[in-house]
Write a protein that holds these residues in place. Sequence first.
Motif, PDB file in Angstrom:
ATOM      1  N   ARG A 333       0.867  -1.188   0.000  1.00 57.65           N
ATOM      2  CA  ARG A 333       0.000   0.000   0.000  1.00 57.65           C
ATOM      3  C   ARG A 333       0.901   1.235   0.000  1.00 57.65           C
ATOM      4  O   ARG A 333       1.867   1.319   0.765  1.00 57.65           O
ATOM      5  N   VAL A 334       0.555   2.176  -0.858  1.00 55.54           N
ATOM      6  CA  VAL A 334       1.412   3.359  -1.013  1.00 55.54           C
ATOM      7  C   VAL A 334       0.579   4.623  -0.807  1.00 55.54           C
ATOM      8  O   VAL A 334      -0.500   4.770  -1.404  1.00 55.54           O
ATOM      9  N   GLN A 335       1.068   5.516   0.047  1.00 58.83           N
ATOM     10  CA  GLN A 335       0.465   6.837   0.183  1.00 58.83           C
ATOM     11  C   GLN A 335       1.136   7.760  -0.825  1.00 58.83           C
ATOM     12  O   GLN A 335       2.363   7.941  -0.809  1.00 58.83           O
ATOM     13  N   LEU A 339       4.943  11.092  -1.706  1.00 60.20           N
ATOM     14  CA  LEU A 339       5.771  10.920  -2.899  1.00 60.20           C
ATOM     15  C   LEU A 339       5.770  12.191  -3.743  1.00 60.20           C
ATOM     16  O   LEU A 339       6.812  12.639  -4.228  1.00 60.20           O
ATOM     17  N   PHE A 340       4.580  12.754  -3.938  1.00 62.30           N
ATOM     18  CA  PHE A 340       4.511  13.972  -4.754  1.00 62.30           C
ATOM     19  C   PHE A 340       5.157  15.144  -4.034  1.00 62.30           C
ATOM     20  O   PHE A 340       5.771  16.012  -4.665  1.00 62.30           O
ATOM     21  N   MET A 370      -2.112   0.393  -4.573  1.00 55.85           N
ATOM     22  CA  MET A 370      -1.214  -0.745  -4.435  1.00 55.85           C
ATOM     23  C   MET A 370      -0.104  -0.578  -5.478  1.00 55.85           C
ATOM     24  O   MET A 370      -0.387  -0.421  -6.672  1.00 55.85           O
ATOM     25  N   GLY A 371       1.150  -0.594  -5.017  1.00 57.94           N
ATOM     26  CA  GLY A 371       2.215  -0.402  -5.989  1.00 57.94           C
ATOM     27  C   GLY A 371       3.581  -0.422  -5.340  1.00 57.94           C
ATOM     28  O   GLY A 371       3.753  -0.820  -4.185  1.00 57.94           O
ATOM     29  N   TYR A 478      -3.968   8.000 -13.875  1.00 51.40           N
ATOM     30  CA  TYR A 478      -5.044   7.414 -13.066  1.00 51.40           C
ATOM     31  C   TYR A 478      -4.547   6.067 -12.525  1.00 51.40           C
ATOM     32  O   TYR A 478      -4.127   5.211 -13.300  1.00 51.40           O
ATOM     33  N   LEU A 479      -4.613   5.902 -11.210  1.00 47.03           N
ATOM     34  CA  LEU A 479      -4.182   4.651 -10.590  1.00 47.03           C
ATOM     35  C   LEU A 479      -5.326   4.074  -9.772  1.00 47.03           C
ATOM     36  O   LEU A 479      -5.994   4.820  -9.028  1.00 47.03           O
ATOM     37  N   PRO A 480      -5.583   2.763  -9.878  1.00 50.92           N
ATOM     38  CA  PRO A 480      -6.677   2.172  -9.098  1.00 50.92           C
ATOM     39  C   PRO A 480      -6.426   2.322  -7.592  1.00 50.92           C
ATOM     40  O   PRO A 480      -5.309   2.124  -7.119  1.00 50.92           O
ATOM     41  N   ALA A 481      -7.471   2.691  -6.871  1.00 48.06           N
ATOM     42  CA  ALA A 481      -7.338   2.831  -5.413  1.00 48.06           C
ATOM     43  C   ALA A 481      -7.149   1.458  -4.783  1.00 48.06           C
ATOM     44  O   ALA A 481      -7.681   0.450  -5.265  1.00 48.06           O
ATOM     45  N   ALA A 482      -6.368   1.415  -3.722  1.00 48.50           N
ATOM     46  CA  ALA A 482      -6.171   0.159  -2.997  1.00 48.50           C
ATOM     47  C   ALA A 482      -7.478  -0.249  -2.332  1.00 48.50           C
ATOM     48  O   ALA A 482      -8.269   0.608  -1.924  1.00 48.50           O
ATOM     49  N   PRO A 483      -7.742  -1.559  -2.245  1.00 47.18           N
ATOM     50  CA  PRO A 483      -8.979  -1.997  -1.577  1.00 47.18           C
ATOM     51  C   PRO A 483      -8.984  -1.568  -0.110  1.00 47.18           C
ATOM     52  O   PRO A 483      -7.941  -1.488   0.534  1.00 47.18           O
ATOM     53  N   GLN A 484     -10.183  -1.283   0.382  1.00 47.88           N
ATOM     54  CA  GLN A 484     -10.307  -0.844   1.777  1.00 47.88           C
ATOM     55  C   GLN A 484     -10.009  -1.984   2.740  1.00 47.88           C
ATOM     56  O   GLN A 484     -10.297  -3.117   2.484  1.00 47.88           O
TER      57      GLN A 484
END
Length: 484
Positions: A333-335, A339-340, A370-371, A478-484
């Motif tokens: 899981r990446v915040q 990073l930005f 997720m990445g 656009y990156l898919p959000a990590a599952p909750q």
Amino acid sequence: MSIQITRRILVVDDEERVRLAVQRVLTEAGYEVYLAADGAEGLAMVEKHGPDLVLVDLMMPVMDGMEFLDQARRRYPDLTSVVITGFATLEKAVEAMKQGADDFLAKPFKPQDLRMVVERAFRRADTLQNISIEKSRTRALVAAMRNGVLVVDAGGEIALVNPVLAKLLGKSQEELQGRSCGEALPWPAVCQCLEQALQPIPRELTSDDCRGQVSLGQGDDATYFQVTCAPFYDARRRPMGAVAVFDDITAWRRLDQYKSEFVSTVAHEIVSPLSAVLGQLQNLNKGLLGPLEEPQKELLGRARERLESIAKLSRDLLDLSKIEAGGMGQVSRVQLAPLFQEAVDQLMGRAQAKSQSLELEIDDNLPEVMGVGEELLRVATNLVSNAVKYTPQGGRIRVRAAGGDGEAVLSVQDNGLGIPPEEQEAIFQRFHRVKNADTRQIPGTGLGLAIVKRVVESHDGRLELTSEPGKGSTFTLYLPAAPQ
């Protein structure tokens, strides 16, 4: 040049008066007409002359019209027929049509009625024949293709599979037909692609929407396929099914792998000695071997810049090879906000040196993804670095990160040079750079955006570009959000 063929019509009726009247009307209309007085004679005439159409009376002694048609169709299933009947037997005529007759004609009839019914029967027969020919042509084409081909109906069941794909799957075509995609194929991604193609959506699917790669087997024995799925529609644009084409790209994949390995090896062999040379130049510049005059320092500085440029190119090549080989690192899981923030902090000095405004805006609803954090930082850094490089003195760069519909949306916008429309697809290819008077003096390897694109795709994301020369560019990923 087309060949005119005279159509043959057989008239089966026990009333000589009717037979002769029909013969006269149809002969004058240009048809070749044969006559039979009963069902037995009619069957013999069908066997001998192979008529294109049979006009048969329903009420005849010994063998009635229904029995005649039943026996004739056992030999010629596609025989076109029109039943002739009196008003008293109209219900039987309707019943005959339900059992396969193409039309009926009620006695007494006028010559124009006879001609109209015959022409209508031939039009229907022609339409059915054209459909049959088209179907046969399609099957022959699919069977002859060297690519694997799969066709599913609107319900997702396999309607057609060609011999190439059946052989790859180790099953016969008959075993596969009628089964669901999920039961027959070992590739869930292809089934999802076909399901997507079958959805009634308000826009046309693009080739990118329904394209992907799958493999069969493992290691050196693996076979790779580029799969393209596309729907087909009825007259009201409703999806009636979808086709998937499997293109064997194994040779291309292996060639690309050999090329990447070669490039990686060469780049690795260059980086190590370059690092040593750069270290020695740094020692010289520090005066460890004696004081330097200004011209000597300037010469060493230019040499160092050139060598650092080569070293960066080598590192980018190594990174690209690693990404394409699937060796990016551990997924977690990446915040994205930190990073930005780090990417902007790294480039803030360069932006300030050009008196540029570099702004960062992060919404509170930005989801985790997720990445691989290191690779996503590389994406952010490359995009912001490009914006700084290609935006003139005093320009504005805006970096924004926000949450979307189940995804994280990240954009880097500048009011810089912009990218010509004809270059906007090519700039994501390796070593491609926009070459004009404005960009000639800007250093770069032409690998940064290629790396960005591959990292984003490896995270199941997508990258979009809007740009106008002289007004600036916006890269949005656009990156898919990590599952909750």
